[in-house]
Design a protein around this motif. Structure first.
Motif, mmCIF file in Angstrom:
data_model
loop_
_atom_site.group_PDB
_atom_site.id
_atom_site.type_symbol
_atom_site.label_atom_id
_atom_site.label_comp_id
_atom_site.label_asym_id
_atom_site.label_seq_id
_atom_site.Cartn_x
_atom_site.Cartn_y
_atom_site.Cartn_z
ATOM 1 N N ASP A 13 0.276 -1.415 0.146
ATOM 2 C CA ASP A 13 0.071 -0.029 0.057
ATOM 3 C C ASP A 13 0.704 1.413 0.564
ATOM 4 O O ASP A 13 0.342 2.309 -0.079
ATOM 5 N N LEU A 14 1.558 1.240 0.602
ATOM 6 C CA LEU A 14 3.150 2.432 0.707
ATOM 7 C C LEU A 14 3.060 2.747 -0.517
ATOM 8 O O LEU A 14 3.520 3.960 -0.434
ATOM 9 N N LEU A 15 3.746 2.001 -1.255
ATOM 10 C CA LEU A 15 4.303 2.082 -2.726
ATOM 11 C C LEU A 15 2.753 2.890 -3.659
ATOM 12 O O LEU A 15 3.610 3.181 -5.007
ATOM 13 N N VAL A 52 6.984 6.461 -4.381
ATOM 14 C CA VAL A 52 8.146 5.549 -5.425
ATOM 15 C C VAL A 52 8.279 4.876 -5.331
ATOM 16 O O VAL A 52 9.344 3.527 -5.380
ATOM 17 N N SER A 53 9.537 5.294 -3.221
ATOM 18 C CA SER A 53 10.415 4.227 -2.662
ATOM 19 C C SER A 53 10.244 4.809 -1.689
ATOM 20 O O SER A 53 9.701 5.678 -1.251
ATOM 21 N N TYR A 54 10.134 3.555 -0.703
ATOM 22 C CA TYR A 54 10.132 3.912 0.852
ATOM 23 C C TYR A 54 11.198 2.879 1.068
ATOM 24 O O TYR A 54 11.666 1.892 1.546
ATOM 25 N N ASN A 55 12.389 3.659 2.001
ATOM 26 C CA ASN A 55 13.651 2.864 2.692
ATOM 27 C C ASN A 55 13.562 3.503 3.894
ATOM 28 O O ASN A 55 13.676 4.720 4.520
ATOM 29 N N THR A 56 13.697 2.605 5.400
ATOM 30 C CA THR A 56 13.921 2.867 6.791
ATOM 31 C C THR A 56 15.047 2.282 7.074
ATOM 32 O O THR A 56 14.963 0.760 7.056
ATOM 33 N N THR A 57 15.919 2.995 7.822
ATOM 34 C CA THR A 57 17.676 2.554 8.130
ATOM 35 C C THR A 57 16.838 2.471 9.931
ATOM 36 O O THR A 57 17.025 3.695 10.454
#
Length: 145
Positions: free
Chosen positions: A89-91, A95-100
């Motif tokens: 759903d986030l996409l 377009v992109s979603y990263n978590t560090t």
């Protein structure tokens, strides 16, 4: 254009234990934080390894959501893990979603890098709030187990 949000949360548990939880036992979030996390399934790769993929079912802001999340990078020396949303759903919004996640003595830092799919897409501040809540819940869990 990629954007970034960061939040640092104080923790009392050992950084190594906190890091290990997210590296090897993250599926336990279903037990630690059941109001939000409904199910987590390892669907590809091995637990705690780069390239592994989990399917998450969770509720955020009263909305049921799913995400396929891939472990992009693990750095045992820096106690950091980078996760990338590869489906879900986030996409629809990004377009992109990263978590560090980076655990250190006394604190954990969350960095969220995202690129909006549309200019009107919201800043993912609900996920910053969630990161803080999850950090506190996991910290308490680790201190009592």
């Amino acid at each position: 254009m990629s954007q970034k949000l960061e939040v640092t949360v104080e923790i009392q548990s050992l950084a190594d234990k906190f890091y290990d939880f997210f590296k090897n036992h993250m599926s336990d979030l279903v037990n630690v934080f059941p109001a939000t996390f409904k199910s987590v399934q390892l669907i590809e790769g091995e637990e705690g390894s780069v390239g592994s993929v989990k399917l998450w079912n969770y509720v955020l802001g009263g909305i049921s959501m799913t995400a396929k999340v891939k472990v992009e990078a693990i750095n045992d020396v820096e106690r950091s893990i980078t996760f990338a949303v590869v489906e879900g759903d986030l996409l629809q919004l990004y377009v992109s979603y990263n978590t560090t996640l980076t655990a250190s003595d006394g604190s954990v830092k969350w960095s969220i890098e995202y690129e909006k799919a549309l200019e009107i897409a919201p800043i993912p501040d609900l996920y910053v709030t969630l990161s803080v809540a999850v950090s506190k819940a996991v910290d308490l869990y680790l201190l009592t187990h």
